[in-house]
Scaffold this active site. Structure first.
Site, PDB file in Angstrom:
ATOM      1  N   ASP A  10      48.824  37.389  42.384  1.00  0.00           N
ATOM      2  CA  ASP A  10      50.032  38.035  41.837  1.00  0.00           C
ATOM      3  C   ASP A  10      50.321  39.333  42.616  1.00  0.00           C
ATOM      4  O   ASP A  10      50.348  40.425  42.052  1.00  0.00           O
ATOM      5  CB  ASP A  10      49.872  38.339  40.337  1.00  0.00           C
ATOM      6  CG  ASP A  10      48.735  39.307  40.036  1.00  0.00           C
ATOM      7  OD1 ASP A  10      48.839  40.042  39.017  1.00  0.00           O
ATOM      8  OD2 ASP A  10      47.773  39.375  40.822  1.00  0.00           O
ATOM      9  N   ASP A  15      45.998  42.231  45.787  1.00  0.00           N
ATOM     10  CA  ASP A  15      46.127  40.812  46.144  1.00  0.00           C
ATOM     11  C   ASP A  15      46.508  40.674  47.618  1.00  0.00           C
ATOM     12  O   ASP A  15      46.008  39.810  48.338  1.00  0.00           O
ATOM     13  CB  ASP A  15      47.229  40.148  45.319  1.00  0.00           C
ATOM     14  CG  ASP A  15      47.011  40.246  43.824  1.00  0.00           C
ATOM     15  OD1 ASP A  15      47.276  41.326  43.266  1.00  0.00           O
ATOM     16  OD2 ASP A  15      46.575  39.259  43.218  1.00  0.00           O
ATOM     17  N   ASN A  39      51.206  41.248  38.104  1.00  0.00           N
ATOM     18  CA  ASN A  39      51.543  42.628  38.486  1.00  0.00           C
ATOM     19  C   ASN A  39      53.050  42.867  38.442  1.00  0.00           C
ATOM     20  O   ASN A  39      53.515  43.965  38.157  1.00  0.00           O
ATOM     21  CB  ASN A  39      51.021  42.930  39.892  1.00  0.00           C
ATOM     22  CG  ASN A  39      49.511  43.087  39.908  1.00  0.00           C
ATOM     23  OD1 ASN A  39      48.941  43.701  39.014  1.00  0.00           O
ATOM     24  ND2 ASN A  39      48.866  42.496  40.904  1.00  0.00           N
ATOM     25  N   THR A 123      43.196  35.660  41.632  1.00  0.00           N
ATOM     26  CA  THR A 123      43.150  37.134  41.589  1.00  0.00           C
ATOM     27  C   THR A 123      44.252  37.693  40.695  1.00  0.00           C
ATOM     28  O   THR A 123      44.647  38.850  40.831  1.00  0.00           O
ATOM     29  CB  THR A 123      43.281  37.731  43.008  1.00  0.00           C
ATOM     30  OG1 THR A 123      44.582  37.359  43.531  1.00  0.00           O
ATOM     31  CG2 THR A 123      42.197  37.228  43.931  1.00  0.00           C
ATOM     32  N   PHE A 164      43.168  43.729  33.084  1.00  0.00           N
ATOM     33  CA  PHE A 164      44.559  43.266  33.128  1.00  0.00           C
ATOM     34  C   PHE A 164      44.688  41.738  33.219  1.00  0.00           C
ATOM     35  O   PHE A 164      45.404  41.132  32.414  1.00  0.00           O
ATOM     36  CB  PHE A 164      45.258  43.917  34.330  1.00  0.00           C
ATOM     37  CG  PHE A 164      46.700  43.518  34.502  1.00  0.00           C
ATOM     38  CD1 PHE A 164      47.048  42.511  35.388  1.00  0.00           C
ATOM     39  CD2 PHE A 164      47.708  44.141  33.779  1.00  0.00           C
ATOM     40  CE1 PHE A 164      48.369  42.133  35.554  1.00  0.00           C
ATOM     41  CE2 PHE A 164      49.038  43.771  33.938  1.00  0.00           C
ATOM     42  CZ  PHE A 164      49.369  42.759  34.826  1.00  0.00           C
ATOM     43  N   ASN A 165      44.057  41.100  34.199  1.00  0.00           N
ATOM     44  CA  ASN A 165      44.279  39.665  34.422  1.00  0.00           C
ATOM     45  C   ASN A 165      43.945  38.837  33.184  1.00  0.00           C
ATOM     46  O   ASN A 165      44.631  37.874  32.867  1.00  0.00           O
ATOM     47  CB  ASN A 165      43.437  39.167  35.603  1.00  0.00           C
ATOM     48  CG  ASN A 165      43.960  39.657  36.938  1.00  0.00           C
ATOM     49  OD1 ASN A 165      45.139  39.988  37.051  1.00  0.00           O
ATOM     50  ND2 ASN A 165      43.103  39.726  37.942  1.00  0.00           N
ATOM     51  N   HIS A 237      39.977  45.521  43.784  1.00  0.00           N
ATOM     52  CA  HIS A 237      39.613  44.400  42.914  1.00  0.00           C
ATOM     53  C   HIS A 237      39.641  43.042  43.646  1.00  0.00           C
ATOM     54  O   HIS A 237      38.622  42.389  43.790  1.00  0.00           O
ATOM     55  CB  HIS A 237      40.593  44.328  41.724  1.00  0.00           C
ATOM     56  CG  HIS A 237      40.742  45.579  40.942  1.00  0.00           C
ATOM     57  ND1 HIS A 237      39.758  46.108  40.134  1.00  0.00           N
ATOM     58  CD2 HIS A 237      41.799  46.418  40.829  1.00  0.00           C
ATOM     59  CE1 HIS A 237      40.202  47.209  39.545  1.00  0.00           C
ATOM     60  NE2 HIS A 237      41.430  47.437  39.949  1.00  0.00           N
ATOM     61  N   ASP A 238      40.819  42.649  44.084  1.00  0.00           N
ATOM     62  CA  ASP A 238      40.992  41.273  44.570  1.00  0.00           C
ATOM     63  C   ASP A 238      40.300  40.968  45.894  1.00  0.00           C
ATOM     64  O   ASP A 238      39.727  39.873  46.049  1.00  0.00           O
ATOM     65  CB  ASP A 238      42.493  40.958  44.660  1.00  0.00           C
ATOM     66  CG  ASP A 238      43.144  41.049  43.292  1.00  0.00           C
ATOM     67  OD1 ASP A 238      44.362  41.282  43.229  1.00  0.00           O
ATOM     68  OD2 ASP A 238      42.428  40.914  42.274  1.00  0.00           O
TER      69      ASP A 238
END
Ligand code: RIB
Ligand code: CA
Length: 308
Positions: A10, A15, A39, A123, A164-165, A237-238
């Site tokens: 996203d 990402d 996102n 992700t 979040f995800n 993160h991703d």
């Protein structure tokens, strides 16, 4: 032997960096990139995916997926990623369009027809992946592993209890966690250790190739939100989920049952980790608890340097 993978994302600044990290490594055979709302709205995350792939001259097919979570209202994160979802660098409108096939149909078909078990690297929110598992449960037999960025054994970043995800689509996360597929959870426990600092961003900028400069501009924008939150750096993160596929020992993980809170007022979207393994049945989940930051930064720098 290239490893067949599908990235579900996203974009989103991190990402985008995950796609660049994957694009620099010849050990991956990226069958396609599927896109989810998260996102930002699906139209924006799809355009952003195409923009970053074209910037890096990556010709992977792109498939748009769900515009909303399975059962709930959409949630976006403009405060982190801006109105476009990829604020910061000036990226030209994409020349390519997404493929006509829906992401979920592609996920099912690509896994069913792959001669080698496929690794899925989600992700973003897990809506597309959950829909594929619900639509064609037999694909579990040809999925090597789902290495997803999401959740946290401790803490949260979109509520005090949830990442979040997972929070965006806890029902989808539940479907994925309950599946028989081997999973690796790359949660905040490790991604908030994968911090990139201003000095690292300057090192990336000094690589001085168009992709590295774009990456630095993405990170400049991404840093704004995290500095406001008082973090000394930005959590990548991703890209860490991709790094964990490229080099599994970059994280240290423990096999722990994980359940998803789908009904709580304060804990909705929490990944509830059974630390003592005596409450919930094992659901084939490796929970990443530590990571090698220096090795990760070396991987990222090498990848961005390779675009020169
Ligand atoms: O919580 C961080 C995750 O949510 C990252 O994947 C970020 O891109 C957003 O999707
Ligand atoms: Ca993401």
């Amino acid at each position: 032997m290239q490893k067949p993978v599908i990235i579900d994302c996203d974009p989103g600044h991190d990402d985008a960096l995950a796609l660049l990290l994957a694009g620099a490594d010849r050990s991956l055979n990226v069958l396609g990139v599927t896109v989810i709302a998260g996102n930002q709205t699906l139209d924006k995350t799809t355009a952003n995916t195409l923009k970053i792939l074209e910037k890096a001259n990556l010709s992977w097919p792109v498939y748009a997926g769900y515009a909303e979570p399975l059962l709930r209202k959409p949630v976006t994160a403009p405060e982190v990623h801006g109105e476009t979802g990829l604020d910061g660098p000036e990226l030209p409108e994409p020349v390519r369009s997404p493929e006509p096939q829906h992401a979920v149909e592609f996920l099912i078909e690509a896994v069913q027809t792959s001669s080698e078990p496929v690794t899925l690297i989600p992700t973003g929110p897990l809506t597309n992946v959950a829909a594929a598992l619900l639509g064609a449960p037999s694909i579990c037999d040809n999925i090597d592993k789902i290495v997803f960025m999401g959740g946290a054994a401790v803490g949260g970043n979109w509520s005090p209890a949830a990442e979040f995800n997972i929070l965006v689509d806890p029902d989808a996360a539940h479907v994925v966690m309950q599946s028989s597929v081997e999973k690796t959870m790359i949660g905040l426990d490790v991604t908030e250790k994968a911090l990139i600092y201003d000095s690292d961003i300057e090192t990336i900028r000094e690589l001085d190739n168009p992709v590295a400069i774009t990456a630095a501009e993405l990170l400049d924008f991404f840093a704004q939100y995290h500095r406001k939150k008082g973090l000394p750096g930005s959590p990548l993160h991703d890209p860490l989920a991709v790094a964990a596929v490229l080099k599994p020992d970059i994280v240290t993980a423990k096999r722990l049952p994980v359940k998803i809170e789908r009904f709580g007022e304060y804990c909705l979207g929490r990944t509830v980790v059974d630390w003592y393994r005596d409450q919930y049945e094992d659901n084939n989940t490796q929970v990443a608890l530590d990571m090698d930051r220096l090795q990760f930064m070396d991987m990222l720098l090498a990848a961005l340097r390779s675009y020169g």
